[in-house]
Design an enzyme around this catalytic site. Structure first.
Site, PDB file in Angstrom:
ATOM      1  N   LYS A 123     -20.888  35.168  -6.242  1.00  0.00           N
ATOM      2  CA  LYS A 123     -19.498  34.829  -6.580  1.00  0.00           C
ATOM      3  C   LYS A 123     -18.589  35.593  -5.650  1.00  0.00           C
ATOM      4  O   LYS A 123     -18.941  36.659  -5.158  1.00  0.00           O
ATOM      5  CB  LYS A 123     -19.197  35.231  -8.032  1.00  0.00           C
ATOM      6  CG  LYS A 123     -17.995  34.545  -8.622  1.00  0.00           C
ATOM      7  CD  LYS A 123     -18.383  33.205  -9.211  1.00  0.00           C
ATOM      8  CE  LYS A 123     -17.246  32.522  -9.908  1.00  0.00           C
ATOM      9  NZ  LYS A 123     -17.733  31.439 -10.774  1.00  0.00           N
TER      10      LYS A 123
HETATM   11  N1  GLU Z   1     -17.323  27.853  -9.883  1.00  0.00           N
HETATM   12  C1  GLU Z   1     -18.242  26.993 -10.566  1.00  0.00           C
HETATM   13  C2  GLU Z   1     -19.011  27.770 -11.605  1.00  0.00           C
HETATM   14  O1  GLU Z   1     -18.578  28.795 -12.084  1.00  0.00           O
HETATM   15  C3  GLU Z   1     -19.115  26.196  -9.610  1.00  0.00           C
HETATM   16  C4  GLU Z   1     -19.939  27.010  -8.658  1.00  0.00           C
HETATM   17  C5  GLU Z   1     -20.626  26.150  -7.594  1.00  0.00           C
HETATM   18  O2  GLU Z   1     -20.503  24.946  -7.607  1.00  0.00           O
HETATM   19  O3  GLU Z   1     -21.276  26.768  -6.751  1.00  0.00           O
HETATM   20  O4  GLU Z   1     -20.056  27.356 -12.042  1.00  0.00           O
END
Ligand code: GLU
Length: 433
Positions: A123
């Site tokens: 993240k």
């Molecule tokens: N931000 C989204 C989540 O928290 C998607 C992450 C992604 O598609 O890599 O799952």
């Protein structure tokens, strides 16, 4: 002489130097504690889950439109790469902290393993309120951040995606910056891109569609009819808006919606199509004509069958959990329920469909986008939605079974399934050197 007051994002003390023991990372660690007794011999490796593999903190300086140089804190955390490259979004928010990004990266490891897509968890984030930036400043911020985290990201290494306050435009700038730096167009370095840049059909709606899919599965298993069910939604963007629309299309009534612009309710059901256009035009639900305004704290006690928190973390707390009347909570957001609130809901018999399975639809279609980019062959929207629904249904059925086998919550069950997959991969790979 007066000392100038530092402002967040410029010269304030970096958030990562501030103690944050009870923050999101602390919550995640408690969740790992709860799952450890169910890991059998794999518990030997559990410490792996308690430490992110890599943490990168970057300074992101940009020139503002008025000529000032502003500095922002950026992060990219790779929590675990045992099952594949890092995967997870990037958020731009004034309250982003290292603790939060660490927790969100760990929840990505769990989520990706829960739906069995071949990724680790990662993240990223920048501590900034993007609403205060001009488009030019936002682009410069995004590009400089991408360049700074270029050490870690790449189509086979770590693949960012949209999260809170980031979107297809920001993914396009990230893709372009990375591509310029490596000297080749690398569409697979980020997902959630516009369709013309190698994005996938169905990606924008995917998280909301996943929320709806697991909600319907859980409703079937518990005998709650979706037809006529009263639904309350917090956050009416990508996730909450899509989930709300799908529930309304299935015959449910959206009786209350809350976002950062206001809280509204209508016991006979809001006109969801009109509300979606209002939000698209005005940026939020505030001022919507077809509803009554309610006090923001009263939102939690609204008469409903299904509650969908689809905004930020830490929304359902020990202070409001006792008032929740819903039979089912579907976590569209990441980390919306604190552990104390989780226990209160469990004791009240409210079924909580946890984030790590309920909102996994987004990353599942991100996976499809990445596969399509690699093969340069693009699927139809029907194919994408059908595959998404199948993956979500199968993953949810597996978690449901484990929850009943061990008599644990769906959150702990999802952690059992996911942590076993991660730690099994860890064990099979072994330690290097
Ligand atoms: N931000 C989204 C989540 O928290 C998607 C992450 C992604 O598609 O890599 O799952």
């Amino acid at each position: 002489m007066q000392t100038p007051v530092p402002t967040a994002g410029q010269h304030a003390i970096p958030s990562y130097l501030q103690a944050d023991h009870l923050g999101p990372w602390g919550i995640y660690l408690q969740q790992v504690e709860r799952v450890t007794p169910y890991l059998g011999h794999l518990a030997r490796w559990v410490e792996t889950l308690k430490r992110p593999k890599r943490i990168l903190i970057v300074d992101v300086p940009i020139e503002m439109d008025d000529g000032r140089i502003a500095h922002f804190e950026g992060y990219r955390v790779q929590h675990n790469l045992s099952r594949g490259p890092g995967k997870g979004g990037v958020r731009f928010h004034q309250d982003v902290t290292l603790s939060e990004v660490m927790a969100l990266s760990a929840w990505m490891s769990v989520k990706n393993a829960a739906v069995n897509v071949p990724y680790g968890g990662a993240k990223g984030g920048i501590r900034v309120d993007p609403k205060t930036l001009s488009r030019g400043e936002l682009e410069r911020l995004t590009r400089r951040y991408t360049s700074e985290i270029g050490l870690l990201i790449g189509p086979t290494k770590d693949i960012p995606a949209p999260d809170v306050n980031t979107n297809g435009q920001i993914m396009s700038w990230m893709m372009d910056t990375y591509s310029m730096n490596v000297g080749a167009t690398a569409t697979g370095v980020v997902t959630g891109k516009p369709i013309d840049l190698g994005g996938s059909l169905g990606r924008v709606e995917a998280t909301g569609r996943g929320v709806f899919t697991v909600g319907v599965e859980a409703a079937k298993l518990t005998g709650l009819p979706v037809q006529g069910a009263r639904v309350a939604v917090q956050g009416f963007g990508n996730v909450g808006g899509t989930a709300g629309k799908l529930f309304a299309d299935a015959g449910a009534k959206i009786v209350a919606v809350q976002d950062h612009t206001g809280s509204i309710h209508n016991a006979s059901g809001l006109d969801v199509a009109a509300l979606l256009s209002h939000v698209a035009e005005r940026g939020g639900v505030g001022g919507f004509a077809g509803a009554e305004v309610m006090d923001s704290d009263d939102f939690w006690g609204v008469d409903c069958d299904i509650l969908i928190p689809a905004a930020l973390e830490g929304q359902i707390t020990k202070d409001n959990a006792g008032r929740i009347k819903a039979k089912m909570v579907i976590e569209g957001a990441n980390g919306p329920t604190t552990p104390e609130a989780d226990d209160i809901l469990n004791d009240k018999g409210v079924l909580v469909l946890p984030d790590v399975i309920a909102n996994a639809g987004g990353v599942t279609v991100s996976y499809f986008e990445w596969v399509q980019d690699f093969s340069s062959f693009f699927w139809t929207e029907d194919e994408i939605n059908a595959r998404l629904v199948r993956i979500m249904q199968e993953a949810f059925a597996g978690v449901w079974q484990v929850a009943h086998e061990h008599k644990v919550s769906l959150r702990t069950a999802t952690f059992i399934v996911a942590c076993q997959r991660i730690l099994h991969a860890r064990e099979m790979r072994g330690l290097y050197p």
